[in-house]
Scaffold this motif. Structure first.
Motif, PDB file in Angstrom:
ATOM      1  N   LEU A   1       0.131   4.814   0.284  1.00  0.00           N
ATOM      2  CA  LEU A   1       0.963   4.048   1.037  1.00  0.00           C
ATOM      3  C   LEU A   1       1.892   2.995   0.643  1.00  0.00           C
ATOM      4  O   LEU A   1       2.772   2.600   0.982  1.00  0.00           O
ATOM      5  CB  LEU A   1      -0.152   3.396   2.241  1.00  0.00           C
ATOM      6  N   MET A   2       0.973   2.344  -0.274  1.00  0.00           N
ATOM      7  CA  MET A   2       1.850   1.127  -1.058  1.00  0.00           C
ATOM      8  C   MET A   2       3.221   1.652  -1.640  1.00  0.00           C
ATOM      9  O   MET A   2       4.091   1.092  -1.616  1.00  0.00           O
ATOM     10  CB  MET A   2       0.933   0.456  -1.934  1.00  0.00           C
ATOM     11  N   SER A   3       2.714   2.561  -2.192  1.00  0.00           N
ATOM     12  CA  SER A   3       4.253   3.300  -3.172  1.00  0.00           C
ATOM     13  C   SER A   3       5.142   3.719  -1.954  1.00  0.00           C
ATOM     14  O   SER A   3       6.478   3.419  -2.263  1.00  0.00           O
ATOM     15  CB  SER A   3       3.580   4.628  -3.628  1.00  0.00           C
ATOM     16  N   LEU A   4       4.576   4.119  -0.919  1.00  0.00           N
ATOM     17  CA  LEU A   4       5.573   4.671   0.186  1.00  0.00           C
ATOM     18  C   LEU A   4       6.375   3.387   0.893  1.00  0.00           C
ATOM     19  O   LEU A   4       7.487   3.603   0.935  1.00  0.00           O
ATOM     20  CB  LEU A   4       4.930   5.465   1.461  1.00  0.00           C
TER      21      LEU A   4
ATOM     22  N   THR B   1      -5.381  -4.842   8.591  1.00  0.00           N
ATOM     23  CA  THR B   1      -6.042  -5.441   7.516  1.00  0.00           C
ATOM     24  C   THR B   1      -7.420  -4.389   7.197  1.00  0.00           C
ATOM     25  O   THR B   1      -7.994  -4.511   6.302  1.00  0.00           O
ATOM     26  CB  THR B   1      -6.546  -6.712   8.116  1.00  0.00           C
ATOM     27  N   GLU B   2      -7.448  -3.419   8.445  1.00  0.00           N
ATOM     28  CA  GLU B   2      -8.680  -2.394   7.905  1.00  0.00           C
ATOM     29  C   GLU B   2      -8.381  -1.477   7.185  1.00  0.00           C
ATOM     30  O   GLU B   2      -9.280  -0.742   6.848  1.00  0.00           O
ATOM     31  CB  GLU B   2      -9.292  -2.219   9.582  1.00  0.00           C
TER      32      GLU B   2
ATOM     33  N   ASP C   1      -0.475 -10.823   6.274  1.00  0.00           N
ATOM     34  CA  ASP C   1      -0.743 -11.760   5.266  1.00  0.00           C
ATOM     35  C   ASP C   1      -0.706 -11.071   3.915  1.00  0.00           C
ATOM     36  O   ASP C   1      -1.042  -9.721   3.647  1.00  0.00           O
ATOM     37  CB  ASP C   1      -2.383 -11.846   5.354  1.00  0.00           C
ATOM     38  N   ARG C   2       0.322 -11.524   3.366  1.00  0.00           N
ATOM     39  CA  ARG C   2       1.053 -10.772   1.967  1.00  0.00           C
ATOM     40  C   ARG C   2       0.054 -11.200   0.782  1.00  0.00           C
ATOM     41  O   ARG C   2       0.365 -10.561  -0.169  1.00  0.00           O
ATOM     42  CB  ARG C   2       2.338 -11.447   1.782  1.00  0.00           C
TER      43      ARG C   2
ATOM     44  N   ALA D   1       4.763  -4.502  10.558  1.00  0.00           N
ATOM     45  CA  ALA D   1       3.415  -5.280  10.518  1.00  0.00           C
ATOM     46  C   ALA D   1       2.667  -4.239   9.048  1.00  0.00           C
ATOM     47  O   ALA D   1       2.136  -3.489   9.321  1.00  0.00           O
ATOM     48  CB  ALA D   1       2.490  -5.220  11.598  1.00  0.00           C
ATOM     49  N   ILE D   2       2.553  -5.356   8.113  1.00  0.00           N
ATOM     50  CA  ILE D   2       1.761  -4.757   6.804  1.00  0.00           C
ATOM     51  C   ILE D   2       0.669  -5.831   6.457  1.00  0.00           C
ATOM     52  O   ILE D   2       0.753  -6.938   6.217  1.00  0.00           O
ATOM     53  CB  ILE D   2       2.762  -4.612   5.574  1.00  0.00           C
ATOM     54  N   ASN D   3      -0.464  -5.294   6.220  1.00  0.00           N
ATOM     55  CA  ASN D   3      -1.744  -5.947   6.038  1.00  0.00           C
ATOM     56  C   ASN D   3      -1.937  -6.998   7.263  1.00  0.00           C
ATOM     57  O   ASN D   3      -2.174  -8.180   6.932  1.00  0.00           O
ATOM     58  CB  ASN D   3      -1.685  -6.646   4.741  1.00  0.00           C
ATOM     59  N   TYR D   4      -1.695  -6.535   8.488  1.00  0.00           N
ATOM     60  CA  TYR D   4      -1.712  -7.187   9.464  1.00  0.00           C
ATOM     61  C   TYR D   4      -2.977  -6.841  10.353  1.00  0.00           C
ATOM     62  O   TYR D   4      -3.309  -5.691  10.638  1.00  0.00           O
ATOM     63  CB  TYR D   4      -0.354  -6.893  10.283  1.00  0.00           C
TER      64      TYR D   4
END
Length: 249
Positions: free
Chosen positions: A86-89, A73-74, A113-114, A143-146
């Motif tokens: 990173l989102m593209s990756l 989240t940070e 949190d999606r 864990a993504i946006n975690y």
């Protein structure tokens, strides 16, 4: 220090009593790239390739669950270029690895949190979870946006809603209740948490779940983390005396 390619592999019988669930803070991608005069995203791509090797190694060392910290989240505080990269990756990784993970019997779950993620990425995450939902050989959690504090806050909010609606008796709430509301409610707590790159902090990762985890802080940068070094850490865990606050008679 990272193991060299010439060192012998750790065999499964050497990690008897090893960790069932390993969680990894995959740190050092940016520094790895900088050391080579390349942009940070080059390091993230190298780190993504390392994930496959470690996932494939886990069953050989008796590991049934692997949870990896891909984006916190940070991490939104990073430059727009790095975040977009990173989102593209993540989208590329899911597209490339779905068939491989499905065919190898890997069950994939995402935690975090999606809400802040883009719709295309969310759809790909849902599709990967659905495609592997019936796999039973191994469990990979990404864990993504975690963030641990964010997870506990969201869990507490849901718990409070159940109390307010009468679905949950407040007098029944104890330390066994909250975990049922966490993102990881279907997973066992991690036995071993590894952080690469030499940093000795947990960075808001699995705060509740890792209360009794063993920790390993190693100097190796994530793209250099090898199967052999992973096996060494699993074997080292097997030799630890875990008393969970008790004293041997």
């Amino acid at each position: 220090m990272p193991q060299t390619a010439t060192q012998p592999e750790i065999s499964a019988d050497l990690v008897e009593g090893g960790p069932r669930h390993v969680a990894i803070i995959m740190d050092g991608n940016g520094r790895w790239a900088t050391q080579r005069g390349r942009p940070r995203l080059f390091g993230h791509h190298a780190g993504a390739k390392r994930v496959r090797e470690i996932v494939e190694a886990c069953p050989d060392f008796g590991v049934e669950y692997l949870t990896i910290f891909a984006f916190s989240t940070e991490n939104w505080k990073r430059t727009q270029v790095e975040v977009a990269g990173l989102m593209s990756l993540f989208r590329r990784y899911i597209n490339k690895e779905t068939r491989h993970l499905r065919d190898r019997g890997v069950r994939v779950r995402f935690i975090g949190d999606r809400v802040r993620l883009d719709d295309k990425l969310i759809n790909l995450m849902n599709e990967l979870e659905d495609a592997t939902a019936h796999n039973t050989k191994f469990n990979l959690t990404i864990a993504i946006n975690y963030g641990g504090r964010d997870e506990v806050a969201r869990a507490t909010h849901r718990l409070a809603q159940d109390v307010a609606s009468g679905r949950l008796d407040p007098d029944s709430v104890d330390e066994e209740t909250l975990p049922k509301y966490l993102d990881t409610y279907v997973l066992p707590d991690p036995d071993l948490v590894i952080r690469t790159s030499g940093e000795a902090r947990i960075s808001n990762f699995l705060l509740w779940q890792s209360a009794y985890s063993e920790y390993e802080f190693i100097d190796t940068l994530w793209p250099d983390f090898t199967r052999a070094e992973f096996g060494d850490l699993c074997a080292s865990y097997g030799g630890r005396d875990r008393r969970f606050g008790a004293v041997k008679a």
